[in-house]
Scaffold this active site. Structure first.
Site, PDB file in Angstrom:
ATOM      1  N   TYR A 208       1.589 -35.710  20.318  1.00 53.47           N
ATOM      2  CA  TYR A 208       1.652 -35.586  21.775  1.00 53.47           C
ATOM      3  C   TYR A 208       2.363 -34.315  22.251  1.00 53.47           C
ATOM      4  O   TYR A 208       2.585 -34.147  23.447  1.00 53.47           O
ATOM      5  CB  TYR A 208       2.313 -36.822  22.390  1.00 53.47           C
ATOM      6  CG  TYR A 208       1.515 -38.107  22.176  1.00 53.47           C
ATOM      7  CD1 TYR A 208       0.220 -38.069  21.660  1.00 53.47           C
ATOM      8  CD2 TYR A 208       2.050 -39.336  22.485  1.00 53.47           C
ATOM      9  CE1 TYR A 208      -0.503 -39.228  21.449  1.00 53.47           C
ATOM     10  CE2 TYR A 208       1.324 -40.509  22.281  1.00 53.47           C
ATOM     11  CZ  TYR A 208       0.056 -40.446  21.760  1.00 53.47           C
ATOM     12  OH  TYR A 208      -0.648 -41.587  21.557  1.00 53.47           O
TER      13      TYR A 208
ATOM     14  N   LYS B 248       2.747 -43.887   8.311  1.00 53.04           N
ATOM     15  CA  LYS B 248       1.579 -43.934   7.422  1.00 53.04           C
ATOM     16  C   LYS B 248       1.873 -42.939   6.304  1.00 53.04           C
ATOM     17  O   LYS B 248       1.110 -41.996   6.052  1.00 53.04           O
ATOM     18  CB  LYS B 248       0.320 -43.574   8.237  1.00 53.04           C
ATOM     19  CG  LYS B 248      -0.988 -43.759   7.492  1.00 53.04           C
ATOM     20  CD  LYS B 248      -1.396 -45.202   7.335  1.00 53.04           C
ATOM     21  CE  LYS B 248      -2.688 -45.284   6.538  1.00 53.04           C
ATOM     22  NZ  LYS B 248      -3.010 -46.650   6.109  1.00 53.04           N
TER      23      LYS B 248
ATOM     24  N   ASP C  10      -0.922 -49.739   9.703  1.00 57.49           N
ATOM     25  CA  ASP C  10      -2.019 -50.724   9.685  1.00 57.49           C
ATOM     26  C   ASP C  10      -1.477 -52.111   9.336  1.00 57.49           C
ATOM     27  O   ASP C  10      -1.853 -53.119   9.952  1.00 57.49           O
ATOM     28  CB  ASP C  10      -3.137 -50.290   8.730  1.00 57.49           C
ATOM     29  CG  ASP C  10      -2.614 -49.719   7.415  1.00 57.49           C
ATOM     30  OD1 ASP C  10      -1.406 -49.417   7.319  1.00 57.49           O
ATOM     31  OD2 ASP C  10      -3.410 -49.571   6.471  1.00 57.49           O
TER      32      ASP C  10
ATOM     33  N   ASP D  67       2.836 -45.887  20.640  1.00 49.78           N
ATOM     34  CA  ASP D  67       1.988 -46.022  21.816  1.00 49.78           C
ATOM     35  C   ASP D  67       1.009 -47.189  21.624  1.00 49.78           C
ATOM     36  O   ASP D  67       0.853 -48.055  22.488  1.00 49.78           O
ATOM     37  CB  ASP D  67       1.226 -44.694  22.000  1.00 49.78           C
ATOM     38  CG  ASP D  67       0.476 -44.622  23.304  1.00 49.78           C
ATOM     39  OD1 ASP D  67       0.564 -45.574  24.099  1.00 49.78           O
ATOM     40  OD2 ASP D  67      -0.212 -43.610  23.529  1.00 49.78           O
TER      41      ASP D  67
ATOM     42  N   ASP E 187       1.395 -51.716  23.014  1.00 47.36           N
ATOM     43  CA  ASP E 187       0.433 -52.444  23.852  1.00 47.36           C
ATOM     44  C   ASP E 187       0.020 -53.735  23.155  1.00 47.36           C
ATOM     45  O   ASP E 187      -0.131 -54.792  23.778  1.00 47.36           O
ATOM     46  CB  ASP E 187      -0.819 -51.590  24.121  1.00 47.36           C
ATOM     47  CG  ASP E 187      -0.695 -50.822  25.432  1.00 47.36           C
ATOM     48  OD1 ASP E 187       0.439 -50.521  25.824  1.00 47.36           O
ATOM     49  OD2 ASP E 187      -1.738 -50.530  26.059  1.00 47.36           O
TER      50      ASP E 187
END
Ligand code: ATP
Length: 326
Positions: free
Chosen positions: A121, A166, A196, A220, A224
């Site tokens: 980002y 990851k 994951d 991010d 959610d």
């Protein structure tokens, strides 16, 4: 404390007005001095002044200690991201907690500490012919400061931190984040998990998580997911914390589909004010706001998205009166 209040767009003004009732009631009950100044910023400001964040808005935010912000529509990048970047609000705190009277997928009570200003980002993207490249930037300094924030939350809770990366694929950048973070978290129970697997575990066994420390993009996405596991986006609060300033806002967006109908859930914004009181060192006030929210939900005083029949304003008023009376 000087507070800049940005009502924002869509349902923003409704949920912020309800939350400010609660802030005022809490300030009265706990004798906290809060001087609020309202700021026009967002899509409406762009239409009116030609800029989503006019000079006046920056002036008020500059001189404030903290910002309470409603969601902003299309101009979120020019408002939310601009504030995060300008004041280096490097830690994004997002609790995900099951609440009484609200069905959750599974019981959950964890806090995400998401790095907030680095990763993909940073906006370093390039296109060269048939190839598009985005840079993932992780710094030692950025990782250390956000890991220290995770430590602070873990010490207030069950002293367990799950570092999500990851690092089996991104063996340089993600492994660097993991290793630097681990160094800062010595003395706590620390587990490592791939992103994951973390997504799967959040649905399979969310109760295993206490504090989750992760990089910007994974955070991010996972937050959610966690908000939905807890019950609804309308209940999910957040804080953006830096060394000299902080901003508090609901996780959800401007929800234009329900704006102006009085049915928006103000709880996410109200719980964001609990994070604000906590940041001020007023855990007593933060606990009172959370208790009042839980009591209101237990008594069924809630908006339609979580099965109630009250309006945004009614929920705000009710929670404000509970803060002063329980
Ligand atoms: P953005 O792109 O900024 O995230 P969006 O409108 O696409 O905004 P959200 O606003 O986050 O997405 O929410 C998606 C849907 O969830 C909304 O359209 C609305 O129906 C519902 N929703 C979100 N927040 C609330 C809330 N506080 N109360 C009730 N429903 C909500």
């Amino acid at each position: 404390m000087k507070l800049a209040v940005i009502p924002g767009d869509g349902i923003g003004p409704e949920v912020v007005s309800a939350a400010m009732r609660v802030v005022e009631a809490t300030a009265r009950r706990f004798s906290i001095d809060i001087e609020a100044k309202y700021v026009e910023a967002g899509d409406a400001a762009l239409r009116k002044y030609g800029r989503a964040m006019p000079d006046d808005a920056w002036r008020v935010v500059d001189s404030a200690d903290a910002v309470l912000k409603g969601p902003v529509g299309e101009t979120a990048y020019d408002v939310t991201s601009a504030i995060r970047m300008k004041y280096v609000l490097y830690a994004n705190i997002r609790p995900a907690k099951s609440l009484p009277g609200v069905p959750s997928v599974k019981p959950i009570d964890c806090v995400f500490v998401r790095e907030n200003v680095e990763d993909v980002y940073v906006g370093a993207e390039y296109k060269v012919g048939d190839v598009a490249i985005a840079l993932k930037v992780i710094t030692g300094q950025g990782t250390r400061r956000v890991a220290r924030m995770a430590r602070r939350y873990a010490e207030m809770r069950r002293r367990k931190v799950t570092i999500v990366t990851k690092s089996n694929v991104l063996r340089v950048v993600d492994a660097f984040f993991r290793d630097v973070a681990k160094e800062e978290l010595k003395g706590l129970e620390v587990e490592e998990m791939y992103v994951d697997a973390a997504a799967m575990e959040l649905v399979r066994n969310p109760a295993r998580f206490d504090v989750v420390l992760t990089t910007n993009q994974y955070g991010d996405i996972l937050t959610d997911l966690a908000a939905q596991v807890a019950g609804s986006l309308g209940l999910a609060p957040s804080a953006n914390i830096g060394d000299s300033k902080a901003m508090f806002e609901p996780v959800h967006g401007a929800a234009f589909d329900i704006a102006g109908k009085g049915i928006a859930n103000p709880v996410a914004t109200i719980l964001s004010t609990a994070l604000m009181f906590e940041w001020m060192g007023r855990n007593d006030a933060a606990a009172a706001v959370r208790r009042a929210v839980e009591e209101a939900l237990r008594r069924g005083v809630a908006t339609p998205d979580v099965g109630g029949r009250s309006t945004t304003e009614e929920v705000g008023k009710y929670i404000a009166s509970l803060v002063e009376n329980i």
